[in-house]
Design a protein around this motif. Structure first.
Motif, mmCIF file in Angstrom:
data_model
loop_
_atom_site.group_PDB
_atom_site.id
_atom_site.type_symbol
_atom_site.label_atom_id
_atom_site.label_comp_id
_atom_site.label_asym_id
_atom_site.label_seq_id
_atom_site.Cartn_x
_atom_site.Cartn_y
_atom_site.Cartn_z
ATOM 1 N N THR A 1 0.800 -1.163 0.126
ATOM 2 C CA THR A 1 -0.013 -0.054 -0.064
ATOM 3 C C THR A 1 1.038 1.064 0.060
ATOM 4 N N VAL B 1 -3.805 2.879 0.729
ATOM 5 C CA VAL B 1 -4.324 2.545 -0.525
ATOM 6 C C VAL B 1 -3.489 1.346 -1.161
ATOM 7 N N ASN C 1 -8.753 1.500 -0.445
ATOM 8 C CA ASN C 1 -8.103 1.731 0.957
ATOM 9 C C ASN C 1 -8.333 0.661 2.002
#
Length: 558
Positions: free
Chosen positions: A121, A126, A149
């Protein structure tokens, strides 16, 4: 502009600084070499045949048939606007883009071959990348996670928990073990690692999740395989131990069971009492117990025949004596056999011949693990495993007052009874083959027995057991001149026994021809079973079919 020029030379690309009007004020060596060094004070666009400005501060220029990309950035210096341009060929950018694309493909491939979940992420949580293994863990395909997310994924139930959020909160590597659901005992190990930028802020988080249930399964399987391997190794060591000893021949089930039990009790220190007739191999079993135990690496195997030493000397042999303990004693004294067997094994053969006075002292050694030399006032600790053997009925001797009852129970902790040879006829012909081979090698001969002698061996009752069998074989190969020994070569006392054997006398009474045939058939099959190890070989030697042999063996319970 001096300090700017210094760090510009460290750049790996041609670089140039202009004022707000585009006039070149400074450049590094790479840029000077590119344009011949005569570029100071001239407009930067004049160095190129064409000059096009793109969006985002990117300029495309051409010179000498080459296309260049110029990346522009502002420099603030003394209220005057200056600009720096980084110059590169468009081909380099294209190759760089291809390299980045190749690296992206390699990264995707590496992630896909992993059985673990790999989850990447950005600084906001995200999802940038995730491999297909996540579907095995969650039931949802990887496309459900890309660009979402992790907070939203947890709220929607696509993730039960998120280690990424813990990493973002605590700004450090986090690892923990959790259950995959409330209803299973599947355990998973997750580790989240933050990637920091130059400012010390998190820019990415990489998470790895591994299913410990499968790993534990493989570990348990490996552990089982190792245990099985250890078991096979021990069994192989058993076979090696027996095979290297020519005195150990195991064909009958009762002898295999005896030596299997000996293997199991080899490393315990309890006293063993070996019972059996003279010559059955009690000393062979005692030595095997010693060799199969860890004591063989620490101490000696000491044997004494209690019936072969005068009673007045037996005490000094067992317990030793101090200097000058009695007339004729050595000036240096002498250690007894218990001391010599310390850390090892003491084998008391014919223990039933011990006088009652020594039985008391032997009992004390077994109880207190101490001996006392003749003439000494101080006891001495000894660590000895005692193995005793006798051909006498100790229980009957106890009733007659010839053997102490308390000593009998001390010796009879692990009793092993070896049956006589006549009760384990399966061992006779293998023993004959073993002894014959050993003696032929010893005397450099090549003697053999014909079937008539083997028949005699298998039917003779052997009152002297293995010792008598061994002595007869040695006598025959040393006294018979021919290479093949027949039943006619047997000593007179054995030939007389052959004539009076039960199998011969069975035919002196009146019986039907069928009964006589069955007696002869059973005798022949019994010999064949002992000599040959397969029904096919027996059938070949007896001139019949294998199916007939199987049926006959079942009929006669052989």
């Amino acid at each position: 502009m001096e300090h700017v020029h210094q760090w510009m030379d460290d750049l790996p690309f041609p670089a140039v600084v202009t004022d707000a009007a585009g006039i070149i004020e400074s450049c590094n060596l790479l840029f000077a070499e590119m344009f011949g060094g005569a570029s100071m004070g001239v407009p930067l666009p004049s160095l190129f045949q064409s000059w096009d400005e793109q969006d985002g501060g990117v300029h495309v220029a051409k010179a000498d048939g080459r296309t260049y990309l110029l990346l522009c950035g502002d420099l603030k210096r003394e209220a005057n606007d200056h600009r720096m341009y980084i110059v590169t060929e468009s081909g380099c950018v294209h190759r760089l883009q291809e390299k980045v694309s190749d690296l992206e493909q390699e990264l995707d491939a590496l992630m896909e071959i992993s059985n673990d979940v790999i989850f990447i992420t950005d600084r906001d949580g995200v999802t940038l990348k995730v491999n297909s293994a996540i579907q095995h863990f969650t039931g949802f395909p990887r496309q459900c996670y890309i660009s979402h997310n992790v907070r939203d994924l947890v709220e929607r139930g696509l993730l039960r928990t998120s280690i990424t959020l813990k990493v973002l909160e605590q700004k450090k590597t986090i690892n923990y073990i959790y259950s995959s659901s409330y209803f299973t005992d599947h355990k998973r190990f997750a580790i989240g690692v933050p990637i920091f930028d130059e400012a010390g802020d998190i820019k990415k988080v990489i998470t790895n999740v591994r299913d410990l249930t499968e790993l534990n399964h493989f570990y348990n399987k490996l552990k089982e395989a190792q245990q099985l391997n250890d078991q096979y190794r021990k069994e192989l060591e058993k076979l090696k131990t027996r095979r290297v000893d020519p005195d150990i021949v195991l064909a009958s089930k009762c002898m295999v069971d005896i030596y299997d039990m000996a293997e199991r009790i080899a490393d315990v220190d309890a006293t063993v009492l070996i019972l059996g007739e003279t010559g059955v191999g009690k000393d062979v079993l005692a030595r095997y117990l010693y060799r199969a135990s860890s004591r063989s690496e620490k101490g000696e195997f000491i044997k004494i025949n209690c019936g072969a030493i005068p009673h007045d000397l037996l005490e000094s042999e067992l317990f030793g004596y101090e200097p000058g303990a009695f007339t004729g004693a050595s000036r240096a004294g002498k250690p007894g056999l218990f001391e010599l067997a310390d850390q090892g094994v003491l084998f008391l053969d014919e223990v039933g011949e011990l006088p009652l006075s020594l039985q008391v002292k032997l009992l004390r050694v077994l109880q207190e693990k101490q001996i006392q030399r003749i003439g000494s006032t101080r006891p001495k600790n000894v660590d000895v495993r005692l193995i005793a053997a006798t051909n006498r009925d100790l229980k009957q001797m106890v009733k007659k007052g010839e053997f102490r009852e308390d000593l009998y129970y001390r010796l009879n902790v692990l009793p092993i009874s070896i049956p006589p040879l006549r009760e384990r006829k399966e061992d006779i012909l293998p023993l004959v083959a073993s002894v014959l081979g050993k003696l032929n090698k010893q005397y450099k001969m090549a003697k053999s027995f014909d079937r008539s002698v083997e028949w005699f061996f298998s039917r003779y009752p052997w009152p002297g057991n293995v010792r008598e069998l061994t002595n007869l074989i040695e006598r025959l190969i040393l006294t018979v001149p021919s290479s093949v020994i027949t039943v006619e070569d047997l000593p007179p006392e054995y030939r007389e026994q052959e004539r009076q054997s039960p199998a011969t006398s069975a035919f002196t009474r009146v019986m039907t021809l069928k009964e006589a045939a069955e007696i002869a058939e059973r005798e022949i099959l019994a010999i064949a079973v002992q000599k040959f190890h397969s029904t096919y070989k027996i059938a070949e030697e007896l001139g019949t079919s294998q199916a007939t042999i199987v049926r006959k063996l079942k009929k006669y319970n052989l």
